[in-house]
Design an enzyme around this catalytic site. Sequence first.
Site, PDB file in Angstrom:
ATOM      1  N   LEU A   1       0.946  -1.484   0.005  1.00  0.00           N
ATOM      2  CA  LEU A   1      -0.049  -0.007   0.110  1.00  0.00           C
ATOM      3  C   LEU A   1       0.796   1.200  -0.087  1.00  0.00           C
ATOM      4  O   LEU A   1       1.831   1.277   0.672  1.00  0.00           O
ATOM      5  CB  LEU A   1      -0.882  -0.089   1.231  1.00  0.00           C
ATOM      6  CG  LEU A   1      -1.948   1.118   1.248  1.00  0.00           C
ATOM      7  CD1 LEU A   1      -2.973   1.053   0.256  1.00  0.00           C
ATOM      8  CD2 LEU A   1      -2.689   0.995   2.607  1.00  0.00           C
ATOM      9  N   ASP A   2       0.632   2.016  -0.885  1.00  0.00           N
ATOM     10  CA  ASP A   2       1.323   3.597  -0.927  1.00  0.00           C
ATOM     11  C   ASP A   2       2.782   3.214  -1.405  1.00  0.00           C
ATOM     12  O   ASP A   2       3.608   4.178  -0.993  1.00  0.00           O
ATOM     13  CB  ASP A   2       0.995   4.331   0.200  1.00  0.00           C
ATOM     14  CG  ASP A   2      -0.473   4.674   0.298  1.00  0.00           C
ATOM     15  OD1 ASP A   2      -1.118   4.662  -0.484  1.00  0.00           O
ATOM     16  OD2 ASP A   2      -0.955   5.098   1.586  1.00  0.00           O
TER      17      ASP A   2
END
Lengths: 288, 288, 288, 288
Positions: free
Chosen positions: A231-232
Amino acid sequence: MNNLNDTATLLAHCPDAKGIIHAVTDFILSNNGNIIELDEHVDRVDAHFFMRMQWQLTGFEISRERISELFEHQVAKKFGMNWTLQIDSKRPKIAIFVSKYAHCLYDLLSRYESGEWQIEIPLIISNHKKFADLAQRFGIPFHYFPITSSNKLEQEKIQINLLHEHHIDLIVLARYMQILSSQLVNAFPKKIINIHHSSLPAFAGANPYKAAFHRGVKFMGATAHYVTEELDEGPIIAQDVLHITHRDSINDMKRKGKDIEKMVLSKAIWSHLNHNVLVYKNRTVIFE
Amino acid sequence: MNNLNDTATLLAHCPDAKGIIHAVTDFILSNNGNIIELDEHVDRVDAHFFMRMQWQLTGFEISRERISELFEHQVAKKFGMNWTLQIDSKRPKIAIFVSKYAHCLYDLLSRYESGEWQIEIPLIISNHKKFADLAQRFGIPFHYFPITSSNKLEQEKIQINLLHEHHIDLIVLARYMQILSSQLVNAFPKKIINIHHSSLPAFAGANPYKAAFHRGVKFMGATAHYVTEELDEGPIIAQDVLHITHRDSINDMKRKGKDIEKMVLSKAIWSHLNHNVLVYKNRTVIFE
Amino acid sequence: MNNLNDTATLLAHCPDAKGIIHAVTDFILSNNGNIIELDEHVDRVDAHFFMRMQWQLTGFEISRERISELFEHQVAKKFGMNWTLQIDSKRPKIAIFVSKYAHCLYDLLSRYESGEWQIEIPLIISNHKKFADLAQRFGIPFHYFPITSSNKLEQEKIQINLLHEHHIDLIVLARYMQILSSQLVNAFPKKIINIHHSSLPAFAGANPYKAAFHRGVKFMGATAHYVTEELDEGPIIAQDVLHITHRDSINDMKRKGKDIEKMVLSKAIWSHLNHNVLVYKNRTVIFE
Amino acid sequence: MNNLNDTATLLAHCPDAKGIIHAVTDFILSNNGNIIELDEHVDRVDAHFFMRMQWQLTGFEISRERISELFEHQVAKKFGMNWTLQIDSKRPKIAIFVSKYAHCLYDLLSRYESGEWQIEIPLIISNHKKFADLAQRFGIPFHYFPITSSNKLEQEKIQINLLHEHHIDLIVLARYMQILSSQLVNAFPKKIINIHHSSLPAFAGANPYKAAFHRGVKFMGATAHYVTEELDEGPIIAQDVLHITHRDSINDMKRKGKDIEKMVLSKAIWSHLNHNVLVYKNRTVIFE
């Protein structure tokens, strides 16, 4: 984007070596091609070579069908190249995922409808019904997929099929408030662009504006990146920042943030659509 | 900076309430003062009031010695104000700490010597001998304090005494490569400004350029902040950022970084010297 | 924008004098008002005072109808103030003028429809039919006024009537490719905002991108300003710029220019709608 | 800058044609050279080709003395190339011209003395005596040339001789407040860099800050350009801008202006010293 039908774009990278450019340009020249753009970059630390080349297909003496095979055989193999070839014979097909904020969606639709971008948008997917009417007014099929923790994998399977059916070239998460599972991410490698509302790696995760406010930073930002399983953490394509002061409340930051989000997302999509982006070691090389 | 001798500057904050500005301006007016600048800000979330006010002391009917006492009694007490009063009757005294990089040091010295800043620099402190000659050519006493893990506390005690002897108003860590211990930090609360070579909170700690390169970010930055006991966590006074691309090597980032570092550090010092900075909840309110 | 119904905003300027803020805050306090924001600025060169103040009307002991009269009598007259009072009891009404480029129009419509801006858009006026369908899909009446050199004054007369009928508060020229005559400009003083596609005063007039390209500048920009009788000479409300390189063709500049144009225009409108803009000597004071 | 002694840099431009890159890289490869950087650009409007190439001389089979002759004969002639070849075997020699403002001078001296730039500064020339001591402290000969309208041409003749004697490669006008006559300009074509304190073409000529203040612009800037016979009209190498507000007085603008002036000037010098700048039709192509 501007050269439908008669140009080819090569994106390639490999360990640096003598004679790469010479070999590549020789391939074009000896087949009577005309190079429009050639951009190269060498990462000195890794001694790694990157290039982007565009040439006209009109008059080029190799047929479209055989270019890849001959290029691999005559040039790429020798240098251990990792490469892709794009021939812009049709408009790229983009699927937009959206949730409850529409600023990015409006921006994408306006670039599409005004002809600023030569694209097709075969469908909009959302986990809310909120923008069904908007999609309809722009003549785009809207697909509502309510997502819960228990139905997510099932719903994504249907989404994947739908995306394949429509021959989607690029998925844009235009403030889509769901984390994609690995199956969806892996079905479209380097073909999913997300916009995160902070200047990553600062303020990854939820509520970046609130966190930025409480840390008292003087700049806020937005980051567009390819979606990976972390994520990210995917390769960053574009970022921009905005100066803020103590006078900016969290609401002001949200308001101003919408503007950089939509600008940064559009910039990243433009780079992707023009085949300007190479990914290497979770970083991007952006030719422009 | 421009108003030596005849202006007073009030920095104040307190819970928001009706009538604060009225009461403060009444204090000035009824004593025949002339307000030059008044700036206020209310943090809506915390319902907290901040203000900065400058007025001319010429003609003001309260003597300099009694202003603080009367202001506390007649105004501040009523609102529970946290406030400071500065009367610019002399040039502020700045001590510079430096290690092995001189770009910030040169920049500070040039602003000092050219008269851009109305300051005194009574001493330069360093854990290396490298810039002794430079200090000497600018006519500034240079104090060499070699620091090891075992002598740090002892050396800092001597430094603290030296700083007190010279009535130092502000300590500037101009790329000083030592972490200050609590005793030094606490001896000069909100009087030590550090420059960190990243856009905090991104890339706190050591080697931010290397980390930024490997994350593939498109912006790098610098942050000037007050030093607190938590490393790189103090209130941010100034930040700036710079667009970078894949063409920027770590060396390019270091080179470009020097420029934003010196600019951001100078900007923060200017704000501090002009009494533009209020600290509240580890954030700053910058009036300018 | 966020405070419909219960706040009043005062914008005032006058020659600087002792006691202005005190007198103004006294007017509010003694009538039991609660000041939300107060911002003041003094132009030292001209010794001129500017202020913006917002206060809550709930609990304020003067009725809305009588505030202006009493403020003029009790405060403004004494200082020779030039002032306006805005009470946000209804959404401001905006008329959009557009020609053949829609990027600003789309951006305004999306802010309107998404509720980012609490406004009404009673009509869109154009000298082309191109965007009639777009207006219709957003539910906004579209008025087509073909303009020639011989019919311009006549057409503008009809436009002025139409604008008055709809109680238009602000006219936005969203890349409207006609120069307004004096009669229209003077009918809406400081109520017409234009976007010019350069960073004025550089490249005033037609074809700024072409001129910028040929001069080889490294920055291009956009400027939003109030329209006055002098073409491109009105008070500047907002500007922004973008770094460009030799790689940017005139087409690239046009494409990138659209983005800053729409951002700068929206920023200026936001400032205007929030009563943040004071005009003085053909310059603006922007409180924000 | 970083590659003294063993690299050659080619800057070339010519009408676009098939096979240019291939021919140039063939010249290097067939003589066993190793290309470090190759950057090319094609101006589509003029169909004009630009390139910059750097290669290692170690192992290159043509002796330094013969490279130019052979390149002209084997490659350049065929394409009608306008080209220069630089071999970095020694530090470039820079002469600094200065008048009464020292911010740029300090900045250049600090980059020189700290070793950030690998240059020599054989002399500083000024029409005032003000900075003689500063030059002396940095160990640089200072030459005082008082200039009047009647002695300018005579003084410049002496300056030209002095500059030639010292084999000056680049003249930097670091806020030199005299207009150079044609004889001096023409003696050093594309070898004189000036810093102008506005974002040209806005506010050319004297007092740009005052003019910017009165026009009420929201951005100010600085421009570094090659000096040509037309005042402030030479090819722009670097620009930067700064956001300003109504709170910035002319004095604030002067203070902030100093910072962008020194940064922009240094950036332009860096580009020039690294052979990154090509001039074509009074514009620059900056490879970086």
